[in-house]
Every structure is written in structure tokens, then in C-alpha cells.
Design a protein around this motif. Structure first.
Motif, short mmCIF file in Angstrom:
data_model
loop_
_atom_site.label_atom_id
_atom_site.label_comp_id
_atom_site.label_asym_id
_atom_site.label_seq_id
_atom_site.Cartn_x
_atom_site.Cartn_y
_atom_site.Cartn_z
N GLU A 48 0.83 -1.21 0.00
CA GLU A 48 0.00 0.00 0.00
C GLU A 48 0.87 1.26 0.00
N THR A 49 0.27 2.33 -0.50
CA THR A 49 0.93 3.63 -0.52
C THR A 49 0.19 4.58 0.40
N GLU A 50 0.95 5.36 1.15
CA GLU A 50 0.34 6.30 2.10
C GLU A 50 -0.33 7.45 1.36
N PHE A 51 -1.64 7.55 1.50
CA PHE A 51 -2.44 8.58 0.85
C PHE A 51 -2.60 9.80 1.77
N LEU A 52 -2.63 9.53 3.08
CA LEU A 52 -2.73 10.60 4.08
C LEU A 52 -2.25 10.06 5.42
N LYS A 53 -1.54 10.91 6.16
CA LYS A 53 -1.11 10.57 7.52
C LYS A 53 -1.32 11.81 8.37
N ILE A 54 -2.12 11.66 9.44
CA ILE A 54 -2.51 12.83 10.22
C ILE A 54 -2.87 12.40 11.64
N ARG A 55 -2.60 13.24 12.61
CA ARG A 55 -2.93 12.91 14.00
C ARG A 55 -4.42 13.15 14.26
N ALA A 56 -4.98 12.26 15.07
CA ALA A 56 -6.42 12.37 15.36
C ALA A 56 -6.74 11.63 16.65
N LYS A 57 -7.95 11.85 17.12
CA LYS A 57 -8.49 11.11 18.27
C LYS A 57 -9.76 10.40 17.80
N LEU A 58 -9.87 9.12 18.14
CA LEU A 58 -10.97 8.30 17.64
C LEU A 58 -11.90 7.88 18.77
N TYR A 59 -13.21 7.89 18.46
CA TYR A 59 -14.23 7.44 19.41
C TYR A 59 -15.14 6.43 18.71
N ARG A 60 -15.75 5.55 19.50
CA ARG A 60 -16.76 4.63 18.98
C ARG A 60 -18.03 4.77 19.83
N GLU A 139 -19.39 -0.60 13.14
CA GLU A 139 -19.13 0.42 14.13
C GLU A 139 -19.58 1.79 13.65
N CYS A 140 -20.03 2.61 14.62
CA CYS A 140 -20.27 4.03 14.38
C CYS A 140 -19.10 4.76 15.03
N LEU A 141 -18.30 5.44 14.20
CA LEU A 141 -17.06 6.05 14.68
C LEU A 141 -17.12 7.57 14.58
N ALA A 142 -16.36 8.21 15.43
CA ALA A 142 -16.19 9.66 15.37
C ALA A 142 -14.70 9.95 15.43
N VAL A 143 -14.24 10.79 14.52
CA VAL A 143 -12.82 11.15 14.48
C VAL A 143 -12.68 12.65 14.66
N LYS A 144 -11.81 13.05 15.59
CA LYS A 144 -11.64 14.47 15.93
C LYS A 144 -10.20 14.90 15.69
#
Length: 217
Positions: A48-60, A139-144
Motif C-alpha cells: 500500500e501507498t500512504e495517501f494521508l497521515k494525520i494525528r487524530a483522536k478516535l471514538y466509537r 461500528e459508528c465512529l467519530a474522528v476528531k
């Protein structure tokens, strides 16, 4: 005082200080008792090739808890990866320090990012199959994100990935459906030909039996 100093064990620091005033120099070095070899850990991202790399916080969203509530899944690097051969996209996120996977799922053309009503730097979306717990779960996810700039960057890359899927990924651009239909048509044609061949063979067998009966008479 001199007597006490003679009784005390010589520490590396004292040995080093004494070596400065003496003719003999001491090299303070401690060799490890056990030498552990370096282990290379594969992230299973070689194709795979990296399309995006970014810091985040994840919730479910935990609908089974009482009351139902959002639960934090982890903070770390979120990556969108593009497969080099079939152009599929997946989201992989690992927690800081432990690197434990907290998100691992594919992006599909019909997934929608919904803005969070209380936080403009967060998005909510639903995934049918997430493999973070080594078993498939819906899953229902939220990314901040930490800034609006990062939030917009993620959204733009997410939408771009969906467009690429519709064009380059055979699973979504209709090529797989065409292959399946062609295969079914071939199978039906083959079955039809086999049925016709069986029918002709049956008629020929009946004709041979009739001829044999006539000869005997």
C-alpha cells in the motif's frame, strides 16, 4: 575521615576521579547480561501507498452500554492507505506508544462523513466491517482533529478516495459485476448446450432401439 574513606567501597565515580590523579586509567563500562536481537515488526502495509497521515483522536459509539455513549478508542496517527494493485482504500489508526490498532477498515463509495453538531473539527461515519479487534464489527465512529485545517484535509482526502474507487477499483467501477454476469451467462449457455446434447443423445438412442426392434420382426 581518611579512615572512613578507606573503608567505603570504591564507586565508578570515585574510581574515575582517582584515575585522574594516578597513572592508571579506568574505562567504566558495563556490558549487558543478555543481548536481545533487533526484531523487525511488519505493519502489513507493504502493498500500500500512504495517501494521508494525520494525528487524530478516535471514538466509537457503544450502543450496548447503559446509557449508550461515546467511548474513546485512542489517540495517534491516522493513515489512509491506497492498495498498489486494486486501488482500494483503507483507514488504519494506531494508538500512541503501544501502536495497538484502534481502527482498520476499508473506505467505500457510499460512506458519508457527517459533521459533528457540537464540534466542527470532528466527523461521524458508520463502517460495516472494522477489523481493529481482529474480528469484523459494524461500528459508528467519530474522528476528531486538533485544527480545522487538519479536519478539512481529512475530509478532502476521504472524498477524493471515494471518487478514485468509482473509477479505478474494479470492485466498484462495474468490472467485477460484468465478470460475474459473463461467468453466469457462460455457465447458463454451457448448461443449455449440455441439455440439448443430452436430448439429442436420448433421441438417437430411442431411434436405434426402434430400428433394432424392426429388424427382429
Amino acid at each position: 575521615m581518611s579512615e572512613i574513606s578507606e573503608v567505603l567501597p570504591q564507586t565508578p565515580e570515585r574510581e574515575h576521579k582517582q584515575s585522574e590523579s594516578s597513572d592508571t586509567e579506568y574505562d567504566v563500562h558495563y556490558s549487558p547480561i543478555i543481548s536481545l536481537p533487533e526484531v523487525q515488526v511488519s505493519l502489513n502495509e507493504d502493498d500500500e501507498t500512504e495517501f494521508l497521515k494525520i494525528r487524530a483522536k478516535l471514538y466509537r459509539f457503544d450502543s450496548l452500554s447503559e446509557p449508550a455513549e461515546w467511548k474513546e478508542r485512542g489517540t495517534g496517527e491516522l493513515k489512509i492507505l491506497r492498495h498498489n494493485e486494486n486501488s482500494s482504500f483503507r483507514i488504519v489508526m494506531r494508538r500512541d506508544k503501544t501502536l495497538k490498532v484502534c481502527a482498520n477498515h476499508f473506505i467505500t463509495p457510499w460512506m458519508e462523513l457527517k459533521p459533528n453538531s457540537t464540534n466542527k473539527k470532528a466527523f461521524i461515519y458508520t463502517v460495516l466491517g472494522d477489523f481493529a479487534d481482529e474480528q469484523v464489527k459494524s461500528e459508528c465512529l467519530a474522528v476528531k482533529f486538533g485544527s480545522m485545517e487538519n479536519a478539512n484535509l481529512f475530509k478532502n482526502k476521504f472524498e477524493e478516495a471515494k471518487k478514485i474507487l468509482k473509477i479505478d477499483c474494479d470492485l466498484y467501477n462495474g468490472k467485477v459485476d460484468k465478470l460475474i454476469n459473463d461467468s453466469l451467462n457462460e455457465s447458463l449457455t454451457e448448461n443449455r448446450n449440455n441439455e440439448e446434447a443430452e436430448e439429442i443423445t436420448k433421441k438417437l438412442t430411442e431411434l436405434e432401439v426402434t430400428n433394432e426392434d424392426e429388424k427382429e420382426e
